[in-house]
Scaffold this active site. Structure first.
Site, PDB file in Angstrom:
ATOM      1  N   LYS A 188      83.685  24.522  31.881  1.00  0.00           N
ATOM      2  CA  LYS A 188      85.063  24.648  31.231  1.00  0.00           C
ATOM      3  C   LYS A 188      86.207  25.366  31.918  1.00  0.00           C
ATOM      4  O   LYS A 188      87.484  25.110  32.125  1.00  0.00           O
ATOM      5  CB  LYS A 188      84.926  25.195  29.862  1.00  0.00           C
ATOM      6  CG  LYS A 188      86.437  25.215  29.132  1.00  0.00           C
ATOM      7  CD  LYS A 188      85.800  25.858  27.728  1.00  0.00           C
ATOM      8  CE  LYS A 188      87.270  25.912  26.749  1.00  0.00           C
ATOM      9  NZ  LYS A 188      86.920  26.559  25.365  1.00  0.00           N
ATOM     10  N   ASP A 203      86.930  35.583  19.616  1.00  0.00           N
ATOM     11  CA  ASP A 203      87.220  34.616  18.446  1.00  0.00           C
ATOM     12  C   ASP A 203      88.444  35.464  17.911  1.00  0.00           C
ATOM     13  O   ASP A 203      88.484  36.745  17.898  1.00  0.00           O
ATOM     14  CB  ASP A 203      85.921  34.467  17.386  1.00  0.00           C
ATOM     15  CG  ASP A 203      86.575  33.750  15.969  1.00  0.00           C
ATOM     16  OD1 ASP A 203      87.576  33.887  15.596  1.00  0.00           O
ATOM     17  OD2 ASP A 203      85.680  32.876  15.745  1.00  0.00           O
ATOM     18  N   ALA A 250      97.514  31.944  22.038  1.00  0.00           N
ATOM     19  CA  ALA A 250      96.344  31.274  21.410  1.00  0.00           C
ATOM     20  C   ALA A 250      96.925  30.942  19.900  1.00  0.00           C
ATOM     21  O   ALA A 250      97.184  31.595  19.285  1.00  0.00           O
ATOM     22  CB  ALA A 250      94.998  31.746  21.384  1.00  0.00           C
ATOM     23  N   TYR A 257     100.250  23.190  10.872  1.00  0.00           N
ATOM     24  CA  TYR A 257     100.722  23.523  12.150  1.00  0.00           C
ATOM     25  C   TYR A 257     101.989  24.405  12.134  1.00  0.00           C
ATOM     26  O   TYR A 257     102.020  25.639  12.479  1.00  0.00           O
ATOM     27  CB  TYR A 257     100.692  22.586  13.170  1.00  0.00           C
ATOM     28  CG  TYR A 257     100.912  23.371  14.783  1.00  0.00           C
ATOM     29  CD1 TYR A 257      99.962  24.289  15.136  1.00  0.00           C
ATOM     30  CD2 TYR A 257     102.175  23.256  15.365  1.00  0.00           C
ATOM     31  CE1 TYR A 257     100.275  24.685  16.546  1.00  0.00           C
ATOM     32  CE2 TYR A 257     102.284  23.766  16.326  1.00  0.00           C
ATOM     33  CZ  TYR A 257     101.594  24.694  17.121  1.00  0.00           C
ATOM     34  OH  TYR A 257     101.842  25.314  18.203  1.00  0.00           O
ATOM     35  N   LYS A 275     102.716  28.587  12.271  1.00  0.00           N
ATOM     36  CA  LYS A 275     103.288  29.092  13.382  1.00  0.00           C
ATOM     37  C   LYS A 275     104.418  29.912  12.614  1.00  0.00           C
ATOM     38  O   LYS A 275     104.937  30.967  13.065  1.00  0.00           O
ATOM     39  CB  LYS A 275     103.980  28.218  14.305  1.00  0.00           C
ATOM     40  CG  LYS A 275     102.800  27.482  15.201  1.00  0.00           C
ATOM     41  CD  LYS A 275     102.264  28.255  15.942  1.00  0.00           C
ATOM     42  CE  LYS A 275     102.980  28.749  16.897  1.00  0.00           C
ATOM     43  NZ  LYS A 275     101.918  29.367  18.058  1.00  0.00           N
ATOM     44  N   LEU A 288     108.693  21.492  23.461  1.00  0.00           N
ATOM     45  CA  LEU A 288     107.274  20.996  24.318  1.00  0.00           C
ATOM     46  C   LEU A 288     107.116  21.648  25.479  1.00  0.00           C
ATOM     47  O   LEU A 288     108.003  21.313  26.301  1.00  0.00           O
ATOM     48  CB  LEU A 288     107.694  19.537  24.390  1.00  0.00           C
ATOM     49  CG  LEU A 288     106.585  18.533  25.062  1.00  0.00           C
ATOM     50  CD1 LEU A 288     105.281  18.688  24.013  1.00  0.00           C
ATOM     51  CD2 LEU A 288     107.024  17.109  25.007  1.00  0.00           C
ATOM     52  N   VAL A 289     106.161  21.974  25.782  1.00  0.00           N
ATOM     53  CA  VAL A 289     105.760  22.710  27.045  1.00  0.00           C
ATOM     54  C   VAL A 289     104.847  21.863  27.843  1.00  0.00           C
ATOM     55  O   VAL A 289     103.972  21.360  27.709  1.00  0.00           O
ATOM     56  CB  VAL A 289     104.835  23.911  26.622  1.00  0.00           C
ATOM     57  CG1 VAL A 289     104.654  24.686  28.202  1.00  0.00           C
ATOM     58  CG2 VAL A 289     105.523  24.856  25.779  1.00  0.00           C
ATOM     59  N   SER A 348     100.429  18.457  24.586  1.00  0.00           N
ATOM     60  CA  SER A 348     101.969  18.260  25.221  1.00  0.00           C
ATOM     61  C   SER A 348     102.050  17.181  26.258  1.00  0.00           C
ATOM     62  O   SER A 348     103.258  16.459  25.959  1.00  0.00           O
ATOM     63  CB  SER A 348     102.273  19.560  25.982  1.00  0.00           C
ATOM     64  OG  SER A 348     102.341  20.668  24.781  1.00  0.00           O
TER      65      SER A 348
END
Length: 239
Positions: free
Chosen positions: A7, A27, A48, A125, A129, A154-155, A167
């Protein structure tokens, strides 16, 4: 320390990663793990937040709690670690989800998404946020933590990882013509240079753009960390 070669292989290929990069598994709801990872850090960049690409069966457990409680855990651990500043990446969706907003009225740094609307229409979502950022700002003020909040749209940009992320999937749709409306961010350093010294401001900067700008997002976050005085700072753009 966290080891997951498959990963994180792309991260370990970054310049000087062998000496300058340490990976920790934590976590967001595990305060002890977060505190261990943050210990000794002077600057924290909290990016995150769960963004599932599918319907969720338990939005509070899968999205809301990790976003809100996780953010507060990061701030608490940062304060205890003696961090100089935390840069929190929020979202334009913490500002723009307001169905009854007058069309002739420009949204600015005082705007917040309508939480009741997000809840009713199950925009989990967006709700996460909005709740996470508003809670973070209040908590940081309460405990005396230097916090900057950034609300990008939008990144996009060159990918570090070998797989396409959310994205860039949106950007691919835009290039294919299947998406006719999109929002794009621009370099945060450019925003700051256009508007003087943001260190004298608090929550602000909503830019309306008609052209596509190159994004240097990580450089922008780093720049916000270096500002001498900045209680909380927004950088938002529309296309």
């Amino acid at each position: 320390m966290y080891q997951d070669d498959e990963k994180n292989a792309h991260l370990k290929k970054l310049d000087n990663a062998s000496t300058n990069l340490q990976l920790f598994k934590a976590d967001l709801l595990d305060y002890g793990a977060l505190s261990s990872a943050i210990s000794g850090c002077q600057g924290i960049f909290h990016v995150a937040s769960p963004a599932p690409a599918r319907d969720v069966s338990d939005p509070e457990k899968e999205i809301l709690d990790p976003a809100v409680k996780g953010t507060l855990n990061v701030l608490k651990a940062s304060k205890e670690a003696g961090a100089r500043r935390v840069v929190h990446v929020s979202s334009i969706l913490a500002i723009s989800m307001h169905p009854n907003w007058p069309q002739d009225r420009v949204m600015d740094e005082t705007c917040w998404s309508d939480k009741d609307f997000c809840l009713k229409d199950e925009h989990w979502y967006c709700l996460s946020k909005t709740l996470a950022e508003s809670s973070a700002l209040k908590y940081a003020q309460k405990i005396g933590l230097d916090l900057i909040s950034v609300c990008p749209t939008l990144v996009i940009g060159p990918m570090l990882q070998p797989v396409v992320n959310g994205s860039n999937r949106v950007f691919i749709q835009f290039l294919k013509g299947t998406l006719i409306y999109a929002r794009y961010p621009l370099t945060l350093r450019e925003c700051c240079s256009w508007h003087g010294n943001p260190g004298h401001w608090k929550r602000h900067l909503l830019m309306l753009l008609s052209n596509f700008r190159k994004l240097v997002f990580l450089e922008g976050l780093s720049y916000l960390y270096t500002l001498s005085v900045c209680d909380s700072y927004y950088a938002c753009t529309f296309f």
